[in-house]
Design a protein around this motif. Structure first.
Motif, PDB file in Angstrom:
ATOM      1  N   GLY A  81      40.906 -31.482 -26.333  1.00  0.00           N
ATOM      2  CA  GLY A  81      41.836 -30.417 -25.978  1.00  0.00           C
ATOM      3  C   GLY A  81      41.064 -29.220 -25.486  1.00  0.00           C
ATOM      4  O   GLY A  81      39.991 -28.915 -26.015  1.00  0.00           O
ATOM      5  N   PHE A  82      41.598 -28.586 -24.455  1.00  0.00           N
ATOM      6  CA  PHE A  82      40.888 -27.450 -23.856  1.00  0.00           C
ATOM      7  C   PHE A  82      41.904 -26.388 -23.502  1.00  0.00           C
ATOM      8  O   PHE A  82      42.966 -26.695 -22.957  1.00  0.00           O
ATOM      9  N   PHE A 141      45.808 -29.676 -26.498  1.00  0.00           N
ATOM     10  CA  PHE A 141      45.821 -28.265 -26.882  1.00  0.00           C
ATOM     11  C   PHE A 141      46.812 -27.576 -25.956  1.00  0.00           C
ATOM     12  O   PHE A 141      46.798 -27.814 -24.748  1.00  0.00           O
ATOM     13  N   LYS A 142      47.679 -26.766 -26.500  1.00  0.00           N
ATOM     14  CA  LYS A 142      48.733 -26.144 -25.689  1.00  0.00           C
ATOM     15  C   LYS A 142      49.078 -24.784 -26.229  1.00  0.00           C
ATOM     16  O   LYS A 142      48.912 -24.531 -27.422  1.00  0.00           O
ATOM     17  N   LEU A 171      49.598 -24.920 -30.107  1.00  0.00           N
ATOM     18  CA  LEU A 171      50.030 -26.148 -30.753  1.00  0.00           C
ATOM     19  C   LEU A 171      49.205 -27.347 -30.331  1.00  0.00           C
ATOM     20  O   LEU A 171      48.573 -27.362 -29.285  1.00  0.00           O
ATOM     21  N   ASN A 172      49.225 -28.291 -31.244  1.00  0.00           N
ATOM     22  CA  ASN A 172      48.416 -29.478 -31.090  1.00  0.00           C
ATOM     23  C   ASN A 172      49.374 -30.654 -30.949  1.00  0.00           C
ATOM     24  O   ASN A 172      49.881 -31.158 -31.936  1.00  0.00           O
ATOM     25  N   LEU A 232      47.647 -13.989 -31.737  1.00  0.00           N
ATOM     26  CA  LEU A 232      47.471 -15.420 -31.498  1.00  0.00           C
ATOM     27  C   LEU A 232      47.618 -16.136 -32.834  1.00  0.00           C
ATOM     28  O   LEU A 232      46.981 -15.756 -33.823  1.00  0.00           O
ATOM     29  N   THR A 233      48.472 -17.147 -32.851  1.00  0.00           N
ATOM     30  CA  THR A 233      48.648 -17.887 -34.096  1.00  0.00           C
ATOM     31  C   THR A 233      48.883 -19.355 -33.763  1.00  0.00           C
ATOM     32  O   THR A 233      48.833 -19.742 -32.592  1.00  0.00           O
ATOM     33  N   THR A 234      49.085 -20.152 -34.779  1.00  0.00           N
ATOM     34  CA  THR A 234      49.370 -21.565 -34.544  1.00  0.00           C
ATOM     35  C   THR A 234      50.831 -21.803 -34.881  1.00  0.00           C
ATOM     36  O   THR A 234      51.461 -20.987 -35.548  1.00  0.00           O
ATOM     37  N   GLN A 235      51.357 -22.943 -34.415  1.00  0.00           N
ATOM     38  CA  GLN A 235      52.752 -23.212 -34.711  1.00  0.00           C
ATOM     39  C   GLN A 235      52.901 -23.787 -36.116  1.00  0.00           C
ATOM     40  O   GLN A 235      53.932 -23.668 -36.740  1.00  0.00           O
TER      41      GLN A 235
END
Lengths: 228, 274
Positions: B6-7, B30-31, B49-50, B75-78
């Protein structure tokens, strides 16, 4: 001819005035919390401090600095000085290592007039470097042609004995008990030195969460006889 | 390494008082979702999100985020980052943040869950210019195994390197290796299961703020062990040992509110996720 190891041994003497008697590096927090209270609990703390913090910071830095001195790569030494300082996230412990490093550099400059030591002091004065006793000690060891492994072993020995002396005063423990602990720790020091000799560079600065927390918490400890 | 699992690349700039994307690029696992401007704030919140659902054997992830002068970002993750067992090769993630003068980044990912036999190496490198501000948190959980055994993962290594004007100013290295360490014991997790870290770099740091944060942490009723300490440049680290992700999140949210209020007289956005 003066035995060179003997000369280095002078720096390990608990009377060598670096101010190590003022720093517990988080031990005092454990004492106040009642977690460290006797020979067994102190030995347990000392083992974790040696094998899980000291080897990855001071120990590995000492080895890498010695190797850099062999290659006459002083920039590497200054880089290690910065790394050692900024990886120490607990302010009091960081200030403590700086102060002790500074004093060791002052005294050893008087004793040996090593150009690297003079340069190190100049850099500290000009705020380019911080000062750390592990590096000050290693510079002297290299200067005296004491081999790398022995230099690291002696440095770790000096740190451990200072902490035992502090524990004897703070817990308190008997003087004989203190000497028993130092005696028992000789094999631990050999194990730790072996580990330092084999560590990969990637392992630099690993910190154990609990130890670091106790070093941070010390700032807020009520009654204190140590500065860290 | 060119073949990343993922990039992701995210460049933001400040345009007419508002932070907007200059470049958003991602590929593989990676999104980011479309940005949300919570509370009508002038800067966005991006959710990572992954799509694969978790990190697998030998996976490699790279993220690069650049904030131009004055730009701001949440910036955070879902959801939590999950690392599954890695029988052959550890999962790896590297992140690079470039924070230009007076930019502001809060990077607040969800907890990391490492499952049985997982190995994971995470490296964050932050390059800041003077005047930039960083708020970073992470939470490590004891993971999960079918038998309910705690700390059944193999190895977690997390390195944070922070540079200010190209000089290293903070270095943090956590390495948990339950097979080789007495992980629950003295000096390690000390009977707790979760470890939280909160690193802040900001010129407005002073001892009054630290006192206030110390008080705030002291109000937490759950059984925890916490410490905070100033760095040698304006900034500080908070570490918390606790027994649940929620407790650490609650403490960090409370601290985040104190910081936002003291420095900007603002409230942090509520990051609705579930």
């Amino acid at each position: 001819m003066i035995d060179r190891s003997l000369s280095l041994f002078q720096l390990c003497d608990s009377n060598f005035p670096t101010g190590s008697f003022s720093h517990s590096f988080g031990l005092e927090t454990y004492i106040q919390e009642g977690i460290v209270h006797d020979k067994e609990s102190f030995s347990r703390w000392l083992k974790v401090y040696l094998h899980e913090q000291l080897v990855y910071s001071d120990g590995l830095a000492s080895r890498l600095a010695y190797e850099a001195l062999v290659e006459d790569d002083l920039d590497k030494v200054w880089e290690l000085d910065r790394l050692l300082t900024v990886q120490n996230l607990a302010r009091e412990s960081r200030d403590g290592t700086q102060r002790m490093g500074d004093r060791m550099l002052n005294i050893t400059e008087e004793l040996y007039k090593i150009p690297v030591t003079s340069q190190y002091r100049r850099r500290i004065k000009e705020k380019q470097s911080f000062g750390h006793s592990a590096l000050a000690f290693t510079i002297v060891g290299y200067h005296l042609h004491v081999d790398k492994e022995t230099t690291i072993l002696y440095y770790l020995y000096s740190t451990i004995t200072a902490l035992v002396q502090n524990a004897v005063r703070a817990i308190p423990l008997g003087q004989t008990t203190g000497q028993q602990i130092i005696h028992e720790f000789q094999k631990e020091l050999v194990v730790a030195t072996d580990k330092v000799m084999q560590l990969k560079k990637i392992n630099f600065g690993i910190v154990s969460p609990g130890l670091e927390l106790s070093q941070m918490k010390h700032e807020r400890v009520n009654i204190r006889i140590f500065m860290s | 390494m060119t073949d990343w699992t993922g990039f992701l690349e995210l460049d933001l700039e400040k345009r007419q008082g508002r932070t907007v994307a200059k470049n958003v690029y991602f590929q593989g696992a990676f999104k980011v979702m479309r940005p949300i401007y919570h509370n009508n704030y002038s800067y966005p919140c991006y959710y990572l999100l992954n799509p694969g659902g978790g990190y697998l054997d030998g996976d490699t992830y790279r993220m690069k985020v650049t904030l131009d002068e004055g730009a701001q970002l949440t910036l955070t993750t879902q959801s939590a980052t999950k690392v599954y067992k890695t029988p052959n090769k550890e999962a790896y993630q590297e992140t690079e943040f470039h924070l230009k003068k007076d930019s502001y980044l809060e990077y607040l990912p969800d907890a990391l869950i490492a499952y049985q036999d997982a190995r994971y190496f995470q490296k964050n490198t932050v390059y800041m210019e003077k005047g930039a501000t960083l708020l970073y948190t992470d939470i490590l959980t004891p993971g999960w195994s079918p038998e309910g055994k705690q700390f059944s993962y193999n190895h977690l290594r997390l390195i944070n390197e922070i540079y200010m004007d190209n000089e290293l100013i903070a270095f943090d290295h956590i390495n948990l290796n339950p097979g080789a360490q007495e992980i629950g014991g003295l000096g390690f997790m000390e009977g707790y299961t979760h470890l939280g870290s909160f690193i802040v770099i900001g010129e407005k740091t002073d001892s009054a703020l630290l006192d206030l944060l110390y008080e705030t942490i002291g109000e937490e009723a759950a059984d925890i062990k916490a410490g905070l300490s100033e760095l040698h440049i304006p900034g500080f680290t908070i570490r918390v040992l606790a027994n649940s992700t929620q407790v650490i999140e609650r403490i960090f949210t409370a601290c985040h509110h104190v910081i936002s209020n003291e420095w900007y007289q603002m409230k942090p956005s509520f990051l609705r996720k579930y």
